[in-house]
Design an enzyme around this catalytic site. Sequence first.
Site, PDB file in Angstrom:
ATOM      1  N   ASP A   1     -23.764  -6.228  15.327  1.00 18.39           N
ATOM      2  CA  ASP A   1     -23.863  -4.859  15.837  1.00 18.39           C
ATOM      3  C   ASP A   1     -25.296  -4.324  15.710  1.00 18.39           C
ATOM      4  O   ASP A   1     -26.111  -4.849  14.943  1.00 18.39           O
ATOM      5  CB  ASP A   1     -22.943  -3.933  15.037  1.00 18.39           C
ATOM      6  CG  ASP A   1     -21.479  -4.096  15.438  1.00 18.39           C
ATOM      7  OD1 ASP A   1     -21.150  -5.086  16.112  1.00 18.39           O
ATOM      8  OD2 ASP A   1     -20.677  -3.220  15.060  1.00 18.39           O
ATOM      9  N   ASP A   2     -25.529  -3.256  16.432  1.00 13.90           N
ATOM     10  CA  ASP A   2     -26.710  -2.398  16.289  1.00 13.90           C
ATOM     11  C   ASP A   2     -28.005  -2.974  16.856  1.00 13.90           C
ATOM     12  O   ASP A   2     -29.058  -2.352  16.738  1.00 13.90           O
ATOM     13  CB  ASP A   2     -26.966  -1.997  14.816  1.00 13.90           C
ATOM     14  CG  ASP A   2     -25.825  -1.181  14.232  1.00 13.90           C
ATOM     15  OD1 ASP A   2     -24.819  -0.975  14.949  1.00 13.90           O
ATOM     16  OD2 ASP A   2     -25.934  -0.763  13.069  1.00 13.90           O
TER      17      ASP A   2
ATOM     18  N   HIS B   1     -25.568   5.845  18.506  1.00 11.09           N
ATOM     19  CA  HIS B   1     -25.022   5.538  17.182  1.00 11.09           C
ATOM     20  C   HIS B   1     -24.932   6.787  16.306  1.00 11.09           C
ATOM     21  O   HIS B   1     -24.848   6.695  15.083  1.00 11.09           O
ATOM     22  CB  HIS B   1     -25.851   4.455  16.468  1.00 11.09           C
ATOM     23  CG  HIS B   1     -25.008   3.594  15.561  1.00 11.09           C
ATOM     24  ND1 HIS B   1     -24.623   3.985  14.307  1.00 11.09           N
ATOM     25  CD2 HIS B   1     -24.450   2.373  15.731  1.00 11.09           C
ATOM     26  CE1 HIS B   1     -23.889   3.023  13.745  1.00 11.09           C
ATOM     27  NE2 HIS B   1     -23.758   2.043  14.594  1.00 11.09           N
TER      28      HIS B   1
ATOM     29  N   HIS C   1     -24.625  -7.444  11.152  1.00 12.03           N
ATOM     30  CA  HIS C   1     -25.584  -6.610  11.875  1.00 12.03           C
ATOM     31  C   HIS C   1     -26.833  -7.401  12.237  1.00 12.03           C
ATOM     32  O   HIS C   1     -27.243  -8.308  11.505  1.00 12.03           O
ATOM     33  CB  HIS C   1     -25.926  -5.361  11.060  1.00 12.03           C
ATOM     34  CG  HIS C   1     -24.754  -4.424  10.950  1.00 12.03           C
ATOM     35  ND1 HIS C   1     -23.781  -4.569   9.998  1.00 12.03           N
ATOM     36  CD2 HIS C   1     -24.380  -3.356  11.723  1.00 12.03           C
ATOM     37  CE1 HIS C   1     -22.864  -3.625  10.168  1.00 12.03           C
ATOM     38  NE2 HIS C   1     -23.201  -2.871  11.203  1.00 12.03           N
TER      39      HIS C   1
HETATM   40 ZN    ZN Z   1     -23.101   0.104  14.306  1.00 17.20          ZN
END
Ligand code: ZN
Length: 269
Positions: A74-75, A128, A229
């Site tokens: 993610d991210d 986010h 992440h």
């Molecule tokens: Zn996230």
Amino acid sequence: MVPLKVSASLGYSISYAGDKYLLRVKDSSAQLTDGAFTDKYAAELKPKAPVVPVTPVTPAEPGKPGRTVYLTFDDGPSATTGELLDILHKYNVEATFFMLGNNMNEHPAQVKRIAKEGYGLALHGVTHRKEKFYASPSAALAEMSGANATLKKLTGVSTTLIRTPYGSKPYFTKSFRDKVLTQGYHLWDWNVDSYDWKYKQNSDRIYNTVMDQVNKLKASKTNPVILMHDQKATLKVLPRILEKLKKEGYTFKLITKDMEPLNFWKDKR
Ligand SMILES: [Zn+2]
């Protein structure tokens, strides 16, 4: 032949020939000799071949239930996405990237590389920011659509796979899901949380956190969907996790739009 006499008063005689499977009790009406008898009834006398039970073959190779792992990052993309891709490439494993619109604009070359090398493309919204993303169902949909437009601009393709910021519970309630998922999106959460955002300084802790959850899922033959992440701290522990999972016989696959999505609401759309 070994003729055996029983009591003459009964008038029977017994013949036995083990090699011909013969044990014959005859009286004076018997017309065939033992030799002729065994020749005539050879097929009936010979016992049937015993039935050997078939042992079911249990494949030892990977691919059995609970041994497919879905890595998710993610991210991203980030300044270290390139190093992450190098590790994935080295171990020859697949992974799916839930990317943020803002970060895609910041690191367009990384998005292109993720796409070009065949990793999974998925969306994580734009900002986010909890108060923005979850402000309303329309706001959430606008973030996913915006991120998808950026992905399409950079790679030429769009996606229907989404993960909401911080996971879908508790904020991504039915009104949100109805708004977003009716547009064809599939909602994915995870069943293994690496806590790699929390234990950035402690690779052992991340490793143990992941493997403890993976082992619990193994007992129930559930395929792990691991949340990690796209960040520098994760690079340090990732090879160790991949080595262990490979050694345990896991195969690594992409999340696709055809799979039943795993999410905290059990929403199968
Ligand atoms: Zn996230």
